[in-house]
Motif scaffolding. Structure first.
Motif, short mmCIF file in Angstrom:
data_model
loop_
_atom_site.label_atom_id
_atom_site.label_comp_id
_atom_site.label_asym_id
_atom_site.label_seq_id
_atom_site.Cartn_x
_atom_site.Cartn_y
_atom_site.Cartn_z
N LEU A 36 36.06 33.94 44.15
CA LEU A 36 34.68 33.77 43.68
C LEU A 36 34.36 32.30 43.47
O LEU A 36 33.28 31.81 43.84
N VAL A 37 35.30 31.58 42.88
CA VAL A 37 35.13 30.15 42.60
C VAL A 37 35.02 29.35 43.90
O VAL A 37 34.15 28.48 44.04
N LYS B 252 31.84 26.43 48.06
CA LYS B 252 31.39 26.30 49.44
C LYS B 252 29.88 26.49 49.54
O LYS B 252 29.20 25.80 50.31
N SER B 253 29.36 27.43 48.76
CA SER B 253 27.94 27.73 48.81
C SER B 253 27.09 26.56 48.34
O SER B 253 26.08 26.23 48.98
N ARG C 142 26.44 44.48 34.25
CA ARG C 142 27.19 43.26 34.48
C ARG C 142 27.85 43.33 35.85
O ARG C 142 28.11 44.42 36.38
N TYR C 143 28.08 42.15 36.43
CA TYR C 143 28.76 42.07 37.71
C TYR C 143 30.27 42.02 37.48
O TYR C 143 30.77 41.20 36.71
N MET C 144 30.99 42.90 38.14
CA MET C 144 32.44 42.95 38.05
C MET C 144 33.05 42.75 39.43
O MET C 144 32.34 42.76 40.45
N LEU C 145 34.35 42.59 39.48
CA LEU C 145 35.04 42.38 40.74
C LEU C 145 35.52 43.70 41.33
O LEU C 145 36.01 44.57 40.61
N ASN C 146 35.40 43.83 42.63
CA ASN C 146 36.05 44.94 43.32
C ASN C 146 37.55 44.66 43.42
O ASN C 146 38.01 43.53 43.17
N VAL D 120 25.10 30.04 42.27
CA VAL D 120 25.84 31.06 41.53
C VAL D 120 26.35 32.11 42.49
O VAL D 120 25.63 32.55 43.39
N CYS D 121 27.59 32.52 42.31
CA CYS D 121 28.17 33.64 43.05
C CYS D 121 28.79 34.60 42.04
O CYS D 121 29.52 34.18 41.15
N HIS D 122 28.51 35.88 42.19
CA HIS D 122 28.98 36.86 41.22
C HIS D 122 29.78 37.97 41.90
O HIS D 122 29.75 38.12 43.13
N GLY D 123 30.48 38.73 41.09
CA GLY D 123 31.22 39.87 41.61
C GLY D 123 30.28 40.86 42.28
O GLY D 123 29.09 40.94 41.97
N SER D 124 30.82 41.66 43.20
CA SER D 124 29.96 42.53 44.02
C SER D 124 29.77 43.92 43.43
O SER D 124 28.95 44.69 43.93
N LYS D 125 30.50 44.24 42.35
CA LYS D 125 30.37 45.57 41.74
C LYS D 125 29.49 45.48 40.50
O LYS D 125 29.67 44.61 39.67
#
Length: 328
Positions: free
Chosen positions: A58-59, A64-65, A46-50, A10-15
């Motif tokens: 993100l996808v 890659k991860s 919640r995680y949002m995008l900067n 899982v990868c999420h937004g950094s904000k």
């Protein structure tokens, strides 16, 4: 022979955005959403995008991860499915961009799917069966990520503030093991087909609209009682038909739309909180990826191990639901 869910990430937004932002936003509209947001939906943050982040980034990061986690390269993947209600591109398919960024080989099936919030679960079921029947494909990559925030009506308290950004990626692999998809069942109830419409008057009228308000996604109030009762009925029958018991299932991964829905299923089926994680308070509602993020969290916490039974239930606008029984 089975199709193994080999790796998941899982990868999420950094904000990180707390409930206070949305509570104050609607307070200025003379609306009190605290009970709805916290007690019904179960949100906390919640995680949002900067500003320098995008859903496509993100996808790709998630893809890659999970490949790195699996010690694989893009060229090792035979099929890729990207699930999203609103892909970054519809021409060409966003999965083609993912193919390019992951340096995949030419002989790969690339497919974008949109079954709204049920999309990733449906992709898992379809791709499991595809790998079993294919003479050539052995490994598949599924990535799910929604960008509902891009189109949400900021004046609609039912949906604005619910969503977060998190991409889930998983590798499926055809193996000589007893694992993977055991059973699944769909159900459709079109009684609420008009409650979550986007575009509100269809794409045939999208560019003709002179009313900006029609370009937003809105939720109209709708009942989920029928969806929940159907889900419980299907899950209980599926467990019995496959010769196992409720206690044999290590984790129930449900739609993370609303914690109230999970409370009702727990009560109806006698399921403990430990065996039905709710992660929507941490991630927000991530739509298509939400039940698989719950699975990811359960695996990370050691609550699901190899050989364990997992049951997934989620549903989408319209509505379409799916129940999946799998052996991890």
């Amino acid at each position: 022979m089975g199709v193994k869910l080999s790796y998941i990430d899982v990868c999420h937004g950094s904000k990180v955005v707390s409930n206070n932002f949305y509570i104050e936003h609607f307070r200025r509209q003379d609306k009190d959403i605290k009970h709805l947001l916290e007690d019904v939906m179960g949100r906390d943050k919640r995680y949002m995008l900067n500003d320098d982040e995008s859903v496509l980034q993100l996808v790709i990061k998630a893809g890659k991860s999970v490949l790195k986690k699996a010690n694989l390269e893009g060229k090792d993947i035979d099929a890729i499915i990207y699930s999203s209600i609103l892909p970054e591109y519809i021409s060409p398919a966003t999965s083609i961009f993912i193919h390019k960024e992951l340096n995949m080989s030419p002989n790969v099936m690339c497919l974008d799917v949109n079954a709204n919030c049920a999309g990733m679960a449906i992709a898992f079921e379809n791709m499991s069966n595809y790998l079993m029947s294919s003479k050539h494909a052995k490994k598949a990559l599924i990535i799910g990520c929604d960008d509902d925030n891009a189109i949400i009506d900021p004046n609609n308290e039912l949906c604005y503030g619910n969503y977060g950004y998190a991409a889930c990626a998983m590798v499926l692999e055809k193996v000589d093991e007893d694992c993977g998809l055991i059973d699944n069942q769909y159900y459709v109830n079109t009684d609420i087909v008009d409650k979550v419409l986007y575009p509100s008057h269809g794409f045939s009228n999208f560019l003709k609209s002179k009313n900006l308000d029609e370009l937003y996604l809105k939720w109209l109030p709708f009942s989920v009682e029928n969806l929940i009762s159907n889900a419980v009925d299907i899950m209980e029958k599926m467990i019995k038909q496959n010769g196992i018991t409720k206690d044999d299932i290590s984790m129930f991964c449900f739609s993370q739309l609303a914690v109230k829905n999970i409370y009702k299923i727990r009560q109806a089926m006698g399921i403990s909180e430990e065996k039905s994680l709710y992660i929507g308070n941490k991630y927000g509602y991530t739509g298509t990826s939400s039940p698989f993020i719950a699975l990811y969290e359960a695996i990370e916490k050691g609550k699901v191990k190899r050989g364990d039974y997992v049951m997934i239930w989620t549903f989408a606008a319209g509505s379409q639901g799916i129940v999946i029984l799998l052996k991890y």
